[in-house]
Design an enzyme around this catalytic site. Structure first.
Site, PDB file in Angstrom:
ATOM      1  N   ASP A  62       0.869  -1.178   0.000  1.00 13.66           N
ATOM      2  CA  ASP A  62       0.000   0.000   0.000  1.00 13.66           C
ATOM      3  C   ASP A  62       0.908   1.231   0.000  1.00 13.66           C
ATOM      4  O   ASP A  62       1.713   1.406   0.926  1.00 13.66           O
ATOM      5  CB  ASP A  62      -0.856  -0.064   1.284  1.00 13.66           C
ATOM      6  CG  ASP A  62      -1.819   1.102   1.416  1.00 13.66           C
ATOM      7  OD1 ASP A  62      -1.564   2.165   0.813  1.00 13.66           O
ATOM      8  OD2 ASP A  62      -2.809   0.944   2.137  1.00 13.66           O
ATOM      9  N   ASN A  89       2.511   6.234  -9.764  1.00 15.47           N
ATOM     10  CA  ASN A  89       1.260   6.329 -10.523  1.00 15.47           C
ATOM     11  C   ASN A  89       0.006   6.035  -9.700  1.00 15.47           C
ATOM     12  O   ASN A  89      -1.076   6.535 -10.003  1.00 15.47           O
ATOM     13  CB  ASN A  89       1.365   5.356 -11.704  1.00 15.47           C
ATOM     14  CG  ASN A  89       0.031   5.138 -12.391  1.00 15.47           C
ATOM     15  OD1 ASN A  89      -0.456   6.005 -13.113  1.00 15.47           O
ATOM     16  ND2 ASN A  89      -0.599   3.985 -12.140  1.00 15.47           N
ATOM     17  N   LYS A 122      10.380  10.183  -2.124  1.00 16.73           N
ATOM     18  CA  LYS A 122      11.434  10.253  -1.099  1.00 16.73           C
ATOM     19  C   LYS A 122      12.328   9.012  -1.121  1.00 16.73           C
ATOM     20  O   LYS A 122      13.552   9.120  -1.174  1.00 16.73           O
ATOM     21  CB  LYS A 122      10.790  10.411   0.277  1.00 16.73           C
ATOM     22  CG  LYS A 122      11.807  10.486   1.401  1.00 16.73           C
ATOM     23  CD  LYS A 122      11.149  10.807   2.730  1.00 16.73           C
ATOM     24  CE  LYS A 122      12.139  10.714   3.864  1.00 16.73           C
ATOM     25  NZ  LYS A 122      13.345  11.526   3.656  1.00 16.73           N
ATOM     26  N   TYR A 155      -9.664  15.119  -3.961  1.00  9.05           N
ATOM     27  CA  TYR A 155      -8.862  14.630  -5.088  1.00  9.05           C
ATOM     28  C   TYR A 155      -8.082  15.780  -5.728  1.00  9.05           C
ATOM     29  O   TYR A 155      -6.870  15.677  -5.963  1.00  9.05           O
ATOM     30  CB  TYR A 155      -9.785  13.958  -6.113  1.00  9.05           C
ATOM     31  CG  TYR A 155      -9.051  13.373  -7.301  1.00  9.05           C
ATOM     32  CD1 TYR A 155      -8.351  12.175  -7.183  1.00  9.05           C
ATOM     33  CD2 TYR A 155      -9.054  14.020  -8.539  1.00  9.05           C
ATOM     34  CE1 TYR A 155      -7.667  11.637  -8.276  1.00  9.05           C
ATOM     35  CE2 TYR A 155      -8.380  13.491  -9.630  1.00  9.05           C
ATOM     36  CZ  TYR A 155      -7.690  12.297  -9.494  1.00  9.05           C
ATOM     37  OH  TYR A 155      -7.013  11.773 -10.573  1.00  9.05           O
ATOM     38  N   LYS A 159      -4.017  16.343  -6.001  1.00  5.54           N
ATOM     39  CA  LYS A 159      -3.303  16.402  -7.285  1.00  5.54           C
ATOM     40  C   LYS A 159      -2.583  17.747  -7.459  1.00  5.54           C
ATOM     41  O   LYS A 159      -1.564  17.827  -8.153  1.00  5.54           O
ATOM     42  CB  LYS A 159      -4.268  16.116  -8.439  1.00  5.54           C
ATOM     43  CG  LYS A 159      -4.818  14.675  -8.416  1.00  5.54           C
ATOM     44  CD  LYS A 159      -3.707  13.634  -8.532  1.00  5.54           C
ATOM     45  CE  LYS A 159      -4.215  12.208  -8.648  1.00  5.54           C
ATOM     46  NZ  LYS A 159      -3.141  11.225  -8.777  1.00  5.54           N
ATOM     47  N   THR A 190     -10.140   4.197 -18.165  1.00  2.00           N
ATOM     48  CA  THR A 190      -9.491   3.158 -17.346  1.00  2.00           C
ATOM     49  C   THR A 190     -10.506   2.652 -16.317  1.00  2.00           C
ATOM     50  O   THR A 190     -11.571   3.252 -16.148  1.00  2.00           O
ATOM     51  CB  THR A 190      -8.280   3.721 -16.560  1.00  2.00           C
ATOM     52  OG1 THR A 190      -8.786   4.566 -15.516  1.00  2.00           O
ATOM     53  CG2 THR A 190      -7.304   4.486 -17.421  1.00  2.00           C
TER      54      THR A 190
HETATM   55  P1  NAD Z   1      -6.950   2.872 -11.935  1.00  2.00           P
HETATM   56  O1  NAD Z   1      -7.944   2.935 -10.813  1.00  2.00           O
HETATM   57  O2  NAD Z   1      -7.307   2.111 -13.148  1.00  2.00           O
HETATM   58  O3  NAD Z   1      -5.537   2.358 -11.393  1.00  2.00           O
HETATM   59  C1  NAD Z   1      -4.990   2.872 -10.216  1.00  2.00           C
HETATM   60  C2  NAD Z   1      -4.137   1.799  -9.588  1.00  2.00           C
HETATM   61  O4  NAD Z   1      -3.638   2.276  -8.326  1.00  2.00           O
HETATM   62  C3  NAD Z   1      -4.937   0.513  -9.293  1.00  2.00           C
HETATM   63  O5  NAD Z   1      -4.247  -0.578  -9.810  1.00  2.00           O
HETATM   64  C4  NAD Z   1      -5.026   0.502  -7.791  1.00  2.00           C
HETATM   65  O6  NAD Z   1      -5.078  -0.806  -7.229  1.00  2.00           O
HETATM   66  C5  NAD Z   1      -3.745   1.213  -7.389  1.00  2.00           C
HETATM   67  N1  NAD Z   1      -3.868   1.729  -6.029  1.00  2.00           N
HETATM   68  C6  NAD Z   1      -4.908   2.414  -5.476  1.00  2.00           C
HETATM   69  N2  NAD Z   1      -4.673   2.657  -4.180  1.00  2.00           N
HETATM   70  C7  NAD Z   1      -3.462   2.109  -3.899  1.00  2.00           C
HETATM   71  C8  NAD Z   1      -2.681   2.018  -2.716  1.00  2.00           C
HETATM   72  N3  NAD Z   1      -3.103   2.552  -1.553  1.00  2.00           N
HETATM   73  N4  NAD Z   1      -1.490   1.393  -2.796  1.00  2.00           N
HETATM   74  C9  NAD Z   1      -1.048   0.835  -3.945  1.00  2.00           C
HETATM   75  N5  NAD Z   1      -1.757   0.884  -5.100  1.00  2.00           N
HETATM   76  C10 NAD Z   1      -2.943   1.507  -5.065  1.00  2.00           C
HETATM   77  O7  NAD Z   1      -6.613   4.389 -12.278  1.00  2.00           O
HETATM   78  P2  NAD Z   1      -5.902   5.045 -13.565  1.00  2.00           P
HETATM   79  O8  NAD Z   1      -6.959   5.734 -14.318  1.00  2.00           O
HETATM   80  O9  NAD Z   1      -5.020   4.084 -14.233  1.00  2.00           O
HETATM   81  O10 NAD Z   1      -5.068   6.196 -12.829  1.00  2.00           O
HETATM   82  C11 NAD Z   1      -3.672   6.146 -12.608  1.00  2.00           C
HETATM   83  C12 NAD Z   1      -3.241   7.502 -12.049  1.00  2.00           C
HETATM   84  O11 NAD Z   1      -3.597   8.544 -12.964  1.00  2.00           O
HETATM   85  C13 NAD Z   1      -3.934   7.835 -10.721  1.00  2.00           C
HETATM   86  O12 NAD Z   1      -3.021   8.509  -9.876  1.00  2.00           O
HETATM   87  C14 NAD Z   1      -5.042   8.786 -11.158  1.00  2.00           C
HETATM   88  O13 NAD Z   1      -5.440   9.670 -10.127  1.00  2.00           O
HETATM   89  C15 NAD Z   1      -4.376   9.520 -12.305  1.00  2.00           C
HETATM   90  N6  NAD Z   1      -5.336  10.103 -13.249  1.00  2.00           N
HETATM   91  C16 NAD Z   1      -6.209   9.311 -13.945  1.00  2.00           C
HETATM   92  C17 NAD Z   1      -7.132   9.915 -14.805  1.00  2.00           C
HETATM   93  C18 NAD Z   1      -8.134   9.119 -15.614  1.00  2.00           C
HETATM   94  O14 NAD Z   1      -9.002   9.740 -16.266  1.00  2.00           O
HETATM   95  N7  NAD Z   1      -8.086   7.803 -15.646  1.00  2.00           N
HETATM   96  C19 NAD Z   1      -7.147  11.309 -14.945  1.00  2.00           C
HETATM   97  C20 NAD Z   1      -6.244  12.065 -14.214  1.00  2.00           C
HETATM   98  C21 NAD Z   1      -5.332  11.456 -13.371  1.00  2.00           C
END
Ligand code: NAD
Length: 254
Positions: A62, A89, A122, A155, A159, A190
């Site tokens: 985590d 990510n 870090k 959120y 960010k 996604t």
């Molecule tokens: P997603 O939900 O498909 O994947 C996120 C991944 O992070 C998942 O595999 C999840 O299990 C993992 N995760 C969540 N909490 C966690 C934790 N505490 N420890 C370890 N892993 C953890 O999301 P995504 O769309 O692939 O997004 C990836 C990144 O891009 C995220 O930071 C998201 O905020 C950012 N983002 C996504 C979008 C979008 O439209 N999809 C837009 C802007 C920013």
């Protein structure tokens, strides 16, 4: 600087999966991390990466827990022999249904997106400094890291925090030849959106609404982000640092 080993969090699906696959194609050995419940997804990606002739190491944990992140970095170094690119990510995006959300939601989102990114930066920085080979640290911001909006108070704050973290870390780590940048995706298709709890029609309407705000008239795909990360992880990006780069199809959120 030889860029050889990349570590990607949230690697089991969505943007993190696309980044892991792209960096493996680029020639990196990949450490992939995600929550333990997603191990079988990671194993499937690991098999594909191995079939490309690259090494792939799986770590589960985590990102909001300091011990998990420090062991993720240590185990990556031990199993793959170094760390040159860190992609922080992993993230969550719950939508709030009451004004400004709840305290619990704020703490959860800040723990994963804010503290989780900080810990990854870090511990990766410490390892890269010791290694004395420079490096690349790359974080996940969002278009909500450039523009706040309703239902996403925590959120958006988290960010914006990634942008501040990225700028500050870039200033501190430049002297070690470590660059620090972030991507700010627009709406990327996604599994993240499954967490919104919307039915299919509402989600499709939301997607169309986003597409209509972009110059390119479509939502983004995970590969659109992986392409930027591929460049940021390359030798050629060496004079770019402290930036949070929008990948949003030309939307008004910038
Ligand atoms: P997603 O939900 O498909 O994947 C996120 C991944 O992070 C998942 O595999 C999840 O299990 C993992 N995760 C969540 N909490 C966690 C934790 N505490 N420890 C370890 N892993 C953890 O999301 P995504 O769309 O692939 O997004 C990836 C990144 O891009 C995220 O930071 C998201 O905020 C950012 N983002 C996504 C979008 C979008 O439209 N999809 C837009 C802007 C920013």
């Amino acid at each position: 600087m030889a860029l050889r080993v990349a570590l990607v969090t949230g690697a089991s699906r969505g943007i993190g999966e696309a980044i892991s696959r792209r960096l493996a194609t680029d020639g990196f050995d990949i450490a992939m991390s995600d929550l333990p419940s997603l191990t079988s997804n990671l194993e499937a990606i690991q098999r594909d990466i191995a079939s490309m002739g690259r090494r792939a190491y799986i770590h589960t944990g985590d990102v909001s827990k300091e011990h998990d992140v420090s062991s993720m970095v240590q185990e990556t170094m031990k199993n793959l022999g170094g760390l040159h690119v860190m992609v922080a990510n992993a993230g969550i995006m719950p939508l709030s249904t009451e004004p400004l959300g709840t305290v619990d939601m704020w703490q959860r989102v800040m723990a994963v997106n804010g503290l989780g990114s900080y810990l990854c930066y870090k511990y990766a920085a410490e390892a890269m400094i010791k290694q004395k080979q420079g490096g690349r640290i790359i974080g996940a911001s969002s278009f909500f890291g450039k523009q706040g909006a309703e239902n996403v108070t925590a959120y958006a704050a988290s960010k914006f925090a990634v942008r501040g973290l990225t700028q500050s870390a870039a200033r501190e780590l430049g002297k070690y030849d470590i660059t620090v940048n972030a991507y700010a995706p627009g709406f990327i298709e996604t599994p993240l959106q499954l967490g919104f709890g919307m039915d299919k029609d509402t989600l499709a309407t939301m997607k169309r609404a986003w597409a209509s705000l972009t110059a390119l008239g479509r939502p983004g795909q995970p590969d659109d982000i992986a392409s930027l990360v591929s460049f940021l992880a390359s030798q050629g990006s060496g004079y770019i640092t402290g930036q949070t780069i929008s990948v949003n199809g030309g939307s008004y959120f910038d």
